[in-house]
Design a protein around this motif. Structure first.
Motif, PDB file in Angstrom:
ATOM      1  N   THR A  87       0.833  -1.200   0.000  1.00 55.72           N
ATOM      2  CA  THR A  87       0.000   0.000   0.000  1.00 55.72           C
ATOM      3  C   THR A  87       0.872   1.256   0.000  1.00 55.72           C
ATOM      4  OG1 THR A  87      -1.695  -1.209   1.217  1.00 55.72           O
ATOM      5  CG2 THR A  87      -1.831   1.183   1.279  1.00 55.72           C
ATOM      6  N   ILE A  90       2.363   3.660   3.151  1.00 56.46           N
ATOM      7  CA  ILE A  90       2.718   2.876   4.344  1.00 56.46           C
ATOM      8  C   ILE A  90       4.204   2.569   4.208  1.00 56.46           C
ATOM      9  CG2 ILE A  90       2.196   0.815   5.731  1.00 56.46           C
ATOM     10  CD1 ILE A  90      -0.156   2.814   5.470  1.00 56.46           C
ATOM     11  N   ASP A  92       6.102   4.176   2.433  1.00 57.71           N
ATOM     12  CA  ASP A  92       6.379   4.382   1.021  1.00 57.71           C
ATOM     13  C   ASP A  92       5.940   5.797   0.661  1.00 57.71           C
ATOM     14  OD1 ASP A  92       7.638   2.163  -0.024  1.00 57.71           O
ATOM     15  OD2 ASP A  92       5.782   1.025  -0.258  1.00 57.71           O
ATOM     16  N   ALA A 116       1.986  -5.421   4.061  1.00 60.13           N
ATOM     17  CA  ALA A 116       2.728  -6.444   4.818  1.00 60.13           C
ATOM     18  C   ALA A 116       2.357  -6.419   6.303  1.00 60.13           C
ATOM     19  CB  ALA A 116       4.226  -6.246   4.628  1.00 60.13           C
ATOM     20  N   TYR A 161       8.381  -2.975  10.756  1.00 59.75           N
ATOM     21  CA  TYR A 161       9.048  -3.557   9.597  1.00 59.75           C
ATOM     22  C   TYR A 161      10.514  -3.701   9.982  1.00 59.75           C
ATOM     23  CZ  TYR A 161       5.035  -2.825   6.541  1.00 59.75           C
ATOM     24  OH  TYR A 161       3.795  -2.896   5.960  1.00 59.75           O
ATOM     25  N   LEU A 190       6.300 -12.971   3.286  1.00 62.64           N
ATOM     26  CA  LEU A 190       4.857 -13.221   3.194  1.00 62.64           C
ATOM     27  C   LEU A 190       4.401 -13.316   1.743  1.00 62.64           C
ATOM     28  CD1 LEU A 190       3.751 -10.769   6.016  1.00 62.64           C
ATOM     29  CD2 LEU A 190       3.651 -13.269   6.088  1.00 62.64           C
ATOM     30  N   MET A 220      10.784  -8.818   6.038  1.00 55.50           N
ATOM     31  CA  MET A 220      10.222  -9.293   7.306  1.00 55.50           C
ATOM     32  C   MET A 220       9.458  -8.240   8.109  1.00 55.50           C
ATOM     33  SD  MET A 220      13.922 -10.073   9.021  1.00 55.50           S
ATOM     34  CE  MET A 220      14.457 -11.225   7.802  1.00 55.50           C
TER      35      MET A 220
HETATM   36  N1  SAM Z   1       4.096  -0.239   1.513  1.00 58.14           N
HETATM   37  C1  SAM Z   1       4.512  -1.548   1.927  1.00 58.14           C
HETATM   38  C2  SAM Z   1       3.347  -2.266   2.606  1.00 58.14           C
HETATM   39  O1  SAM Z   1       2.189  -1.884   2.389  1.00 58.14           O
HETATM   40  O2  SAM Z   1       3.570  -3.213   3.339  1.00 58.14           O
HETATM   41  C3  SAM Z   1       5.742  -1.490   2.796  1.00 58.14           C
HETATM   42  C4  SAM Z   1       6.912  -0.853   2.134  1.00 58.14           C
HETATM   43  S1  SAM Z   1       8.370  -0.857   3.113  1.00 58.14           S
HETATM   44  C5  SAM Z   1       9.400   0.171   2.150  1.00 58.14           C
HETATM   45  C6  SAM Z   1       9.063  -2.422   2.787  1.00 58.14           C
HETATM   46  C7  SAM Z   1       9.082  -3.327   4.021  1.00 58.14           C
HETATM   47  O3  SAM Z   1       7.808  -3.936   4.181  1.00 58.14           O
HETATM   48  C8  SAM Z   1      10.061  -4.484   3.943  1.00 58.14           C
HETATM   49  O4  SAM Z   1      11.371  -4.094   4.295  1.00 58.14           O
HETATM   50  C9  SAM Z   1       9.469  -5.446   4.946  1.00 58.14           C
HETATM   51  O5  SAM Z   1       9.786  -5.056   6.258  1.00 58.14           O
HETATM   52  C10 SAM Z   1       7.965  -5.232   4.701  1.00 58.14           C
HETATM   53  N2  SAM Z   1       7.512  -6.188   3.671  1.00 58.14           N
HETATM   54  C11 SAM Z   1       7.185  -5.918   2.398  1.00 58.14           C
HETATM   55  N3  SAM Z   1       6.828  -7.051   1.760  1.00 58.14           N
HETATM   56  C12 SAM Z   1       6.942  -8.048   2.651  1.00 58.14           C
HETATM   57  C13 SAM Z   1       6.717  -9.453   2.607  1.00 58.14           C
HETATM   58  N4  SAM Z   1       6.331 -10.057   1.485  1.00 58.14           N
HETATM   59  N5  SAM Z   1       6.912 -10.170   3.731  1.00 58.14           N
HETATM   60  C14 SAM Z   1       7.301  -9.579   4.882  1.00 58.14           C
HETATM   61  N6  SAM Z   1       7.534  -8.254   4.975  1.00 58.14           N
HETATM   62  C15 SAM Z   1       7.359  -7.500   3.877  1.00 58.14           C
END
Ligand code: SAM
Length: 277
Positions: A87, A90, A92, A116, A161, A190, A220
């Protein structure tokens, strides 16, 4: 001419099927897609046979591109904002764009989907009635420990995160600040092939992650159980009094008076009130 709409579109966090029908429709119909990394987004668009024009909007060009996007919206064109995964906004980009659009009366439309934090939370097995999303834990030990100490008494489930490079240091600090018994869930990769969700007391989780390098890889989320007051240590009379006072007074005041009357801990009563009354 009416203004265009800004769609905030959630995209998958791993498994490309985790996108809504509506998101696919919107991405195909808007005039332009503003993406954090156009190469990354183009892979998703190709998968869904979408050929909408993409422009890059990231931390380095956000202000300049924001003005261009706002003008595009004023010109009556629809824009979709996407991030690399999950999203937008979040942890981002997009916050300033949304604030400016709101201020100008431009329509902002959320297209919900993967996130996530929420995906991890709903499978973690920790209370979901109240949670506190905290983004990334600070990178440096001092900042991280300050943050954890500040959250020590937080009764809500806490969601962070985490980066694979810091997972061991963070778990060590969680043990040091919150104690080895506090339950922590590591939700890793995930929706992807090596998805792993492990719930253990902090000390055991640290040992498990330390003993298996695979658990230190990938994306994670860390979920920490909220602080539990030990209501069993509070006399029933005190709990009954708190309930009566709470009906007439703010919880803080009711807890302080009850603590004075029964000589018990004010914070324990306050936590009990938050959780049970
Ligand atoms: N906007 C994204 C959201 O809606 O979750 C999050 C973006 S943030 C820059 C990226 C972080 O989200 C990663 O470093 C991790 O901590 C978490 N993340 C994103 N994808 C993930 C996944 N498939 N499994 C676990 N954590 C995830």
């Amino acid at each position: 001419m009416s203004s265009g709409r800004l769609f905030i579109v959630a995209t998958p966090i791993g498994n490309l099927s985790d996108i809504t029908y509506r998101a696919v429709e919107v991405l195909g119909e808007v005039d332009v897609i503003a993406a954090e990394d156009t190469r990354n987004t183009k892979r998703l668009l190709q998968h869904y046979n979408i050929s909408t024009h993409c422009v890059a909007v990231h931390d380095h060009n956000e202000q300049q591109k924001r003005q261009w996007l706002e003008q595009t919206l004023r010109d009556g064109k629809d824009v979709a904002l996407v991030s690399d995964a999950g999203t937008p906004l979040i942890n981002d980009p997009g916050y300033h764009l949304v604030v400016h659009c709101q201020a100008e009366g431009l329509q902002v439309v959320p297209i919900p989907g993967a996130c996530a934090a929420i995906a991890a939370l709903c499978a973690a097995g920790l209370p979901t009635d109240r949670f506190s999303y905290q983004g990334f834990l600070p990178a440096k030990t001092k900042g991280r420990q300050d943050k954890l100490n500040a959250l020590k008494q937080e009764p809500a489930t806490v969601v962070f995160y985490e980066s694979p490079h810091r997972i061991l240091d963070s778990l060590k600090d969680i043990v040091a600040c919150l104690g080895e018994a506090r339950r922590v869930v590591l939700a890793r990769e995930l929706t992807k092939t090596f998805e792993t969700i492990r719930s253990l007391p902090a000390g055991e989780l640290l040992e498990w992650v330390q003993s298996d390098a695979n658990q230190q890889r990938g994306e994670m989320v860390l979920i920490i159980e909220g602080h539990k007051s030990d209501a069993s240590e509070l006399p029933q009379q005190a709990l009954d009094t708190l309930k009566v006072l709470k009906a007439e007074l703010p919880l803080k005041k009711a807890a302080a008076l009850t603590a004075q009357i029964y000589g018990v801990k004010k914070n324990a009563l306050y936590d009990y009130g938050l959780n049970h009354l």
